[in-house]
Design a protein around this motif. Structure first.
Motif, short mmCIF file in Angstrom:
data_model
loop_
_atom_site.label_atom_id
_atom_site.label_comp_id
_atom_site.label_asym_id
_atom_site.label_seq_id
_atom_site.Cartn_x
_atom_site.Cartn_y
_atom_site.Cartn_z
N LYS A 171 0.83 -1.20 0.00
CA LYS A 171 0.00 0.00 0.00
C LYS A 171 0.86 1.25 0.00
N PRO A 172 0.42 2.27 -0.71
CA PRO A 172 1.19 3.52 -0.75
C PRO A 172 0.92 4.37 0.49
N PRO A 173 1.85 5.27 0.83
CA PRO A 173 1.56 6.23 1.89
C PRO A 173 0.49 7.22 1.42
N ILE A 174 -0.28 7.72 2.38
CA ILE A 174 -1.40 8.61 2.01
C ILE A 174 -1.26 9.97 2.67
N TRP A 175 -1.32 11.01 1.85
CA TRP A 175 -1.32 12.39 2.32
C TRP A 175 -2.78 12.87 2.38
N GLY A 176 -3.23 13.22 3.54
CA GLY A 176 -4.63 13.65 3.68
C GLY A 176 -4.74 15.17 3.80
N TYR A 177 -5.15 15.81 2.74
CA TYR A 177 -5.26 17.27 2.73
C TYR A 177 -6.68 17.72 3.00
N ILE A 178 -6.80 18.77 3.78
CA ILE A 178 -8.11 19.39 3.97
C ILE A 178 -8.09 20.77 3.36
N THR A 179 -9.10 21.07 2.56
CA THR A 179 -9.17 22.38 1.93
C THR A 179 -10.60 22.70 1.53
N GLY A 180 -10.85 23.96 1.28
CA GLY A 180 -12.17 24.34 0.72
C GLY A 180 -13.32 24.30 1.70
N ILE A 181 -13.02 24.15 3.00
CA ILE A 181 -14.09 24.09 4.00
C ILE A 181 -14.92 25.38 3.97
N GLY A 182 -16.20 25.25 4.14
CA GLY A 182 -17.09 26.42 4.20
C GLY A 182 -17.13 27.19 2.89
N GLY A 183 -16.82 26.50 1.79
CA GLY A 183 -16.95 27.13 0.48
C GLY A 183 -15.73 27.89 0.03
N ARG A 184 -14.62 27.81 0.79
CA ARG A 184 -13.38 28.46 0.34
C ARG A 184 -13.04 27.91 -1.04
N ASP A 185 -12.67 28.83 -1.94
CA ASP A 185 -12.41 28.45 -3.33
C ASP A 185 -11.26 27.44 -3.42
N VAL A 186 -11.42 26.44 -4.25
CA VAL A 186 -10.34 25.49 -4.51
C VAL A 186 -10.01 25.60 -5.99
N THR A 187 -8.84 26.15 -6.30
CA THR A 187 -8.49 26.44 -7.70
C THR A 187 -7.53 25.39 -8.24
N VAL A 188 -7.28 25.48 -9.54
CA VAL A 188 -6.30 24.60 -10.18
C VAL A 188 -4.95 24.75 -9.49
N GLU A 189 -4.59 26.00 -9.15
CA GLU A 189 -3.30 26.26 -8.51
C GLU A 189 -3.21 25.55 -7.17
N HIS A 190 -4.31 25.62 -6.37
CA HIS A 190 -4.30 24.93 -5.07
C HIS A 190 -4.07 23.43 -5.25
N ILE A 191 -4.73 22.89 -6.23
CA ILE A 191 -4.64 21.44 -6.42
C ILE A 191 -3.22 21.05 -6.89
N LYS A 192 -2.67 21.88 -7.77
CA LYS A 192 -1.29 21.61 -8.22
C LYS A 192 -0.32 21.69 -7.05
N GLU A 193 -0.56 22.64 -6.17
CA GLU A 193 0.30 22.80 -5.00
C GLU A 193 0.23 21.55 -4.11
N ILE A 194 -0.99 21.05 -3.96
CA ILE A 194 -1.18 19.83 -3.15
C ILE A 194 -0.39 18.68 -3.75
N VAL A 195 -0.48 18.52 -5.07
CA VAL A 195 0.25 17.43 -5.73
C VAL A 195 1.75 17.66 -5.60
N ASN A 196 2.20 18.88 -5.84
CA ASN A 196 3.64 19.16 -5.76
C ASN A 196 4.18 18.96 -4.35
N ASP A 197 3.41 19.36 -3.36
CA ASP A 197 3.82 19.11 -1.96
C ASP A 197 3.98 17.62 -1.71
N THR A 198 3.06 16.86 -2.24
CA THR A 198 3.10 15.40 -2.06
C THR A 198 4.34 14.82 -2.73
#
Ligand SMILES: Cc1ncc(C[n+]2csc(CCOP(=O)(O)OP(=O)(O)O)c2C)c(N)n1
Ligand code: SF4
Ligand SMILES: [Mg+2]
Lengths: 306, 384
Positions: free
Chosen positions: B340-367
């Protein structure tokens, strides 16, 4: 004599409540169902929220009623009935009676929102509340139908109930539903007549039935009918009906009320009451009865003869 | 016929083409257009249904249960506070084996009062036994209502069709509202074996002790497990008839991916753009969208994640005291697997905070950059 042929029966013979139910001896609520189903007949669907009747009917897979029964959550008697009605109407099964069947707790307290909603929409359901004046299923706690002065496990003798019983009939009449009525298991013919009348009416009908409960009232099982009759003859629980929220008819006018003490003294839940408190209750009972006589347009004022 | 409609109307039209017979609903932002359109559809007889304008969501679900128990196809819709109020009756629909379909617009729970999206409302219903479908487009919202009835009515359990507040509920998209004849071919009339019928009187939901209750719960689990097969089968059949196929999960450029990004709802559609850009940059990353949360697609997750290098999960929700809910479920599905691979659990966008392409790319790059997940919860974008 062959029954039913030569004798005119005032109560339908058909039994739709069977033996083997789980009620206590002398249970008014069970008599109530027995009479109601006699009037309603087989083409009826019952929906029952949490209350003694969710136990009385019997454990799965047994049932003691010969009509379909839908158990529902405590506060949903009226709205589940509205749903059943809508489903039947959508499927073209318009002839079936839909009956919401609930205790006083499920009606006066937790279910009053749903009941008010159904009444305001005038959904075509019959709502029957059997009133034993407390939450009996959970072990005799006060409800807003518990009368002034009564003991329950949550209104112990030192802090007996200080607020009067909620006047739900007036609340229901204020919805201007076509038919609101009270009845009592001590007067089955009157009760059956009212259920039959409700059955013929399109729209919401509400029946409030006084149903003695020996364990909850600390009364003798064999006195259930006596108490039910005394509730009426003392004017503690008047029997009347209201059409379209306006037209009051008292079905059994009590010209010479018996002292309410006769009703109270047979029940352990009132044992702690002093003469003074009984007098207070007596005055309230007669005052509100005289108020009712006025609403019904009767030129009459009653009092208790010493 | 193709129409430009908002997500809320996709729910209403989905109910219409499913020929629902009883609707009971109560308005709440951002769901109101669902009930408004349904009221109109019923009023002008485009939909032949009884609409009970109940006085609360609790009553809405209770009425749906009653209607379903007599054999009527039944629909309701709500959001957030309304869904929470319904909770008791969602259990009732499950225990009563009543296949009500419920649309839920994902809105964050108060207080403080808010109307923007996150998934805590629907995920709080996780353990009821109600199926949960998370849609990523208005087309999918409409299609899923029809599919949900088909699945629910076979296994006799309710379904929830879920869409993001505003991102879908109030956003107009082109939606193909299919031909009624074709829908009728796909979705037969509701015809349950046991109903409330005076000719064959049964008691529903009567008192049951430890002797029978346990088995009834076993049966519910059996049915919901079986729904996995049904969801894939009926989703495939949907594809054959309507040209749009659905399953428990959706793969996007996943085949050669060493790193798998997992998301749901509209974040998943935004993530596709991020994946395209990241792949162009030469990164071996693909997307797995979880469409169905209950039943949880554990088998698919295992099959698709074992032997990958890393997994990043985006959660627009939080189970306080533990973390992102999708991440938890994915971890538990993989726990007994060997590679099994290790899992990075990110939380974002709570309460309607915008989740953009840039945010998602950052999440992947951080991983990609980090060796292992430093914490159970990796918060993205918290401004303290
Ligand atoms: C939401 C909810 N709260 C509390 C209960 C517990 N409960 C079950 S029956 C009952 C009292 C019922 O009283 P009443 O309606 O007067 O009927 P009775 O038992 O007297 O026949 C209570 C409090 C419940 N089932 N559901
Ligand atoms: S507690 Fe009272 S109402 Fe309940 S079953 Fe016994 S007698 Fe009937
Ligand atoms: Mg009671």
């Amino acid at each position: 004599m062959e029954r039913g042929k030569t004798m005119k029966l005032s109560i339908p013979e058909e039994e739709l409540v069977l033996q083997g139910h789980l009620a206590c001896q002398g249970c008014g609520a069970t008599l109530c169902m027995r009479y109601a189903l006699k009037a309603l007949g087989q083409n009826t669907i019952l929906d029952i929220p949490a209350c003694c009747w969710s136990v009385i009917d019997g454990p799965f897979p047994h049932t003691s009623v010969k009509v379909p029964l839908f158990h529902t959550a405590f506060e949903t008697a009226a709205c589940a009935a509205s749903g059943i009605r809508a489903g039947l109407d959508a499927l073209g099964r318009k002839e079936t009676n839909v009956v919401a069947w609930a205790g006083d707790g499920g009606t006066f307290d937790i279910g009053i929102q749903a009941l008010s909603g159904a009444a305001e929409r005038n959904d075509n359901i019959i709502y029957i509340c059997y009133d034993n004046e407390a939450y009996m299923n959970t072990g005799i706690q006060r409800s807003s139908a518990t009368p002034y002065g009564a003991w329950t496990t949550t209104t112990p003798v030192k802090h007996f109930k200080k607020m009067p019983k909620k006047d739900l009939v007036r609340i229901m009449a204020a919805h201007r539903i076509p038919y609101t009525a009270t009845a009592c298991v001590g007067y089955p013919e009157d009760f059956i007549k009212k259920v039959k009348k409700a059955k013929e009416i399109q729209g919401t009908t509400f029946l409030h039935i006084m149903s003695p409960c020996p364990p909850g009232w600390k009364s003798l099982p064999e006195e259930t009918i006596k108490l039910a009759k005394l509730a009426v003859t003392t004017c503690y629980f008047p029997i009347y009906e209201i059409e379209n929220g306006e037209k009051y008819t008292i079905n059994k006018v009590i010209k010479n009320p018996k002292p309410v003490k006769e009703f109270l003294e047979r029940q352990g839940r009132f044992r702690h009451l002093t003469e003074e408190l009984i007098e207070k209750i007596q005055k309230n009972v007669i005052d509100s009865y005289n108020g009712l006589l006025k609403k019904a347009g009767l030129d009459l004022e009653v009092h208790v003869k010493e | 016929m193709k129409q430009v409609i908002m997500g809320n109307h996709a729910l209403s039209f989905g109910a219409m083409i499913s020929r629902v017979q009883v609707i009971a609903a109560y308005p709440i932002t951002p769901q109101t257009q669902v009930v408004e359109l349904l009221s109109e559809l019923c009023a002008d007889k485009r939909l032949d249904a009884e609409f009970i304008k109940v006085e609360s969501e609790h009553s809405a679900m209770a009425a749906c249960c009653g209607a379903s128990a007599v054999g009527a196809r039944t629909f309701t819709a709500t959001s957030a506070q309304g869904l929470a109020l319904m909770h008791e009756m969602i259990h009732w629909a499950v225990g009563g084996r009543l296949p009500v379909v419920l649309g839920n617009i994902n809105r964050a729970m108060g207080p403080p009062w808010t109307i923007w999206t996150d998934q805590n409302d629907s995920l709080s219903q996780r353990d009821t036994g109600c199926l949960q479908f998370y849609a990523q487009s208005n087309q999918e919202v409409l299609d899923t209502v029809v599919q949900a009835f088909k699945v629910s009515e076979q296994i006799l359990l309710p379904s929830m069709v879920i869409l993001d507040a505003f991102a879908l509920s109030h956003t107009s998209e082109v939606v193909d509202v299919p031909d009624q004849k074709l829908v009728d071919e796909y979705l037969p009339p509701f015809n349950p074996r046991y109903i409330l019928d005076p000719k064959e009187p049964h008691t529903f939901g009567g008192l049951t002790g430890p002797d029978g209750y346990y088995e009834l719960r076993y049966k519910i689990e059996e049915a919901i497990q079986d729904s996995k097969r049904l969801i894939n089968e009926t989703g495939k059949e949907f594809g054959e008839l309507f040209g749009r196929e659905y399953g428990l999960v959706e793969k996007y450029k996943l085949d050669d991916a060493e790193i798998v990004l997992i998301a749901s709802s509209t974040i998943a559609s935004t993530a596709r753009v991020a994946i395209d850009e990241l792949q162009e940059e030469g990164k071996k990353v693909g997307l797995l969208r979880v469409r169905v949360f209950r039943p949880f697609p554990s088998e698919e997750i295992r099959e698709l994640l074992v032997n990958r290098k890393k997994v990043a999960v985006i959660d627009r929700n939080i189970s306080f005291g533990h973390g992102g809910i999708f991440a938890q479920e994915i971890k538990s599905a993989l726990y007994n697997c060997k590679d099994k691979p290790p899992i990075w659990g990110y939380i974002t966008g709570i309460g309607g905070r915008d989740v953009t392409v840039e945010h998602i790319k950052e999440i992947v790059n951080d991983t990609i950059k980090s060796e292992k997940p430093e914490q159970d919860i990796l918060w993205k974008g918290v401004k303290l």
